[in-house]
Write an enzyme that holds these catalytic residues in place. Structure first.
Site, PDB file in Angstrom:
ATOM      1  N   GLY A  44     -49.274 -26.552  60.020  1.00 27.49           N
ATOM      2  CA  GLY A  44     -48.127 -27.456  59.986  1.00 27.49           C
ATOM      3  C   GLY A  44     -48.328 -28.837  60.572  1.00 27.49           C
ATOM      4  O   GLY A  44     -47.683 -29.797  60.142  1.00 27.49           O
ATOM      5  N   ASP A 103     -40.211 -23.704  67.912  1.00 27.73           N
ATOM      6  CA  ASP A 103     -39.017 -22.945  67.512  1.00 27.73           C
ATOM      7  C   ASP A 103     -38.686 -21.973  68.655  1.00 27.73           C
ATOM      8  O   ASP A 103     -37.987 -22.342  69.603  1.00 27.73           O
ATOM      9  CB  ASP A 103     -39.366 -22.238  66.192  1.00 27.73           C
ATOM     10  CG  ASP A 103     -38.191 -21.608  65.501  1.00 27.73           C
ATOM     11  OD1 ASP A 103     -37.197 -21.318  66.171  1.00 27.73           O
ATOM     12  OD2 ASP A 103     -38.257 -21.374  64.282  1.00 27.73           O
ATOM     13  N   GLY A 105     -40.875 -20.970  70.788  1.00 25.50           N
ATOM     14  CA  GLY A 105     -41.738 -21.390  71.895  1.00 25.50           C
ATOM     15  C   GLY A 105     -42.926 -20.462  72.133  1.00 25.50           C
ATOM     16  O   GLY A 105     -43.815 -20.789  72.910  1.00 25.50           O
ATOM     17  N   THR A 107     -45.504 -19.664  70.240  1.00 27.67           N
ATOM     18  CA  THR A 107     -46.811 -20.196  69.821  1.00 27.67           C
ATOM     19  C   THR A 107     -47.337 -21.193  70.853  1.00 27.67           C
ATOM     20  O   THR A 107     -48.494 -21.101  71.287  1.00 27.67           O
ATOM     21  CB  THR A 107     -46.697 -20.884  68.443  1.00 27.67           C
ATOM     22  OG1 THR A 107     -46.150 -19.947  67.514  1.00 27.67           O
ATOM     23  CG2 THR A 107     -48.047 -21.370  67.956  1.00 27.67           C
ATOM     24  N   LEU A 108     -46.488 -22.114  71.254  1.00 25.38           N
ATOM     25  CA  LEU A 108     -46.943 -23.141  72.201  1.00 25.38           C
ATOM     26  C   LEU A 108     -47.271 -22.520  73.559  1.00 25.38           C
ATOM     27  O   LEU A 108     -48.267 -22.897  74.195  1.00 25.38           O
ATOM     28  CB  LEU A 108     -45.875 -24.226  72.339  1.00 25.38           C
ATOM     29  CG  LEU A 108     -46.325 -25.482  73.080  1.00 25.38           C
ATOM     30  CD1 LEU A 108     -47.568 -26.096  72.448  1.00 25.38           C
ATOM     31  CD2 LEU A 108     -45.202 -26.511  73.125  1.00 25.38           C
ATOM     32  N   LYS A 131     -36.634 -27.173  68.033  1.00 24.21           N
ATOM     33  CA  LYS A 131     -35.396 -26.417  67.767  1.00 24.21           C
ATOM     34  C   LYS A 131     -34.961 -25.790  69.078  1.00 24.21           C
ATOM     35  O   LYS A 131     -35.204 -24.602  69.324  1.00 24.21           O
ATOM     36  CB  LYS A 131     -35.684 -25.286  66.778  1.00 24.21           C
ATOM     37  CG  LYS A 131     -35.492 -25.623  65.338  1.00 24.21           C
ATOM     38  CD  LYS A 131     -35.514 -24.318  64.525  1.00 24.21           C
ATOM     39  CE  LYS A 131     -35.722 -24.624  63.075  1.00 24.21           C
ATOM     40  NZ  LYS A 131     -35.857 -23.384  62.272  1.00 24.21           N
ATOM     41  N   ASP A 159     -43.619 -25.987  55.877  1.00 19.49           N
ATOM     42  CA  ASP A 159     -43.466 -25.329  54.573  1.00 19.49           C
ATOM     43  C   ASP A 159     -42.338 -24.308  54.560  1.00 19.49           C
ATOM     44  O   ASP A 159     -41.861 -23.860  55.606  1.00 19.49           O
ATOM     45  CB  ASP A 159     -44.755 -24.578  54.215  1.00 19.49           C
ATOM     46  CG  ASP A 159     -44.941 -23.326  55.087  1.00 19.49           C
ATOM     47  OD1 ASP A 159     -44.851 -23.459  56.327  1.00 19.49           O
ATOM     48  OD2 ASP A 159     -45.131 -22.233  54.536  1.00 19.49           O
ATOM     49  N   ARG A 165     -44.824 -28.633  51.809  1.00 17.69           N
ATOM     50  CA  ARG A 165     -45.549 -29.210  52.956  1.00 17.69           C
ATOM     51  C   ARG A 165     -45.816 -30.697  52.789  1.00 17.69           C
ATOM     52  O   ARG A 165     -45.905 -31.422  53.771  1.00 17.69           O
ATOM     53  CB  ARG A 165     -46.919 -28.534  53.111  1.00 17.69           C
ATOM     54  CG  ARG A 165     -46.920 -27.281  53.913  1.00 17.69           C
ATOM     55  CD  ARG A 165     -48.326 -26.923  54.339  1.00 17.69           C
ATOM     56  NE  ARG A 165     -48.480 -25.511  54.573  1.00 17.69           N
ATOM     57  CZ  ARG A 165     -48.137 -24.890  55.703  1.00 17.69           C
ATOM     58  NH1 ARG A 165     -47.621 -25.551  56.705  1.00 17.69           N
ATOM     59  NH2 ARG A 165     -48.310 -23.587  55.824  1.00 17.69           N
TER      60      ARG A 165
END
Ligand code: PRP
Length: 179
Positions: A44, A103, A105, A107-108, A131, A159, A165
């Protein structure tokens, strides 16, 4: 209706203006903190990273990392798996993780841990979209482009089922229209 164009949420001009502002802020903050390594999160972040990195006025290098979320049926579990790590050494470097969206959180949060395990001088985070309403874990975000509501957003790297994308703007899609 699969061919319905996403409703514009953030225009190409507004994205460009905000990316330039973020680049100025990052360039000032890292003026005495080099070398800077920007780590883009695939897929992304590829367009945001490309535009942001080209607008910086300080020395920088680029790395990519790829992760995938574990899913139980169509429901995300929150667990994240590393698919591809960075290639170069991050030891004593200043790392800026570049995301397209934060979103829940998860992943981060996971990526900050991975980056810290590489022995960098510092780790900071930058996301184009946040978000905040969807947060499930509290993650530090140092640079945010735009806060968005809990809608399905596409374009500028984001996406819906691999579609949209490459739209030049951020749009909103209704998943029911795309079924
Ligand atoms: C998106 C986005 C972030 C992540 C954020 O990736 O690029 O990496 O979700 O979600 P979270 O805050 O809930 O963890 P996605 O899984 O859609 O993969 P992609 O970037 O390859 O499209």
């Amino acid at each position: 209706m699969n061919d319905m164009a996403p409703q514009v949420l953030i225009s190409e001009a507004d994205i460009s203006k905000r990316v330039a502002e973020l680049a100025d802020e990052i360039s000032a903050d890292y003026a005495n903190k080099t070398p800077l390594i920007m780590v883009g999160v695939l897929k992304g972040a590829f367009i945001f990273l490309a535009d942001l990195s080209r607008r910086l006025s300080i020395p920088r290098t680029i790395e990519f990392i790829a992760v995938s979320s574990y899913e139980t049926g169509s429901v995300q579990s929150g667990a994240v798996r590393l698919v591809m790590d960075v290639r170069g050494s991050l030891v004593d470097k200043h790392v800026l993780i570049v995301e397209d969206i934060v979103d829940t959180g998860h992943t981060l949060d996971y990526l900050i841990g991975i980056m810290k395990s590489h022995g960098p001088a510092s780790v900071r985070t930058c996301t184009l979209l946040h978000k905040a309403e969807s947060a499930e874990v509290d993650v530090p975000i140092d640079y945010t482009g735009f806060s968005v509501a809990n809608e399905w957003v596409v374009g500028y790297g984001l996406d819906y089922a691999e579609k949209d994308r490459t739209l030049p703007y951020i749009g909103i899609v209704n998943p029911e229209d795309r079924a």
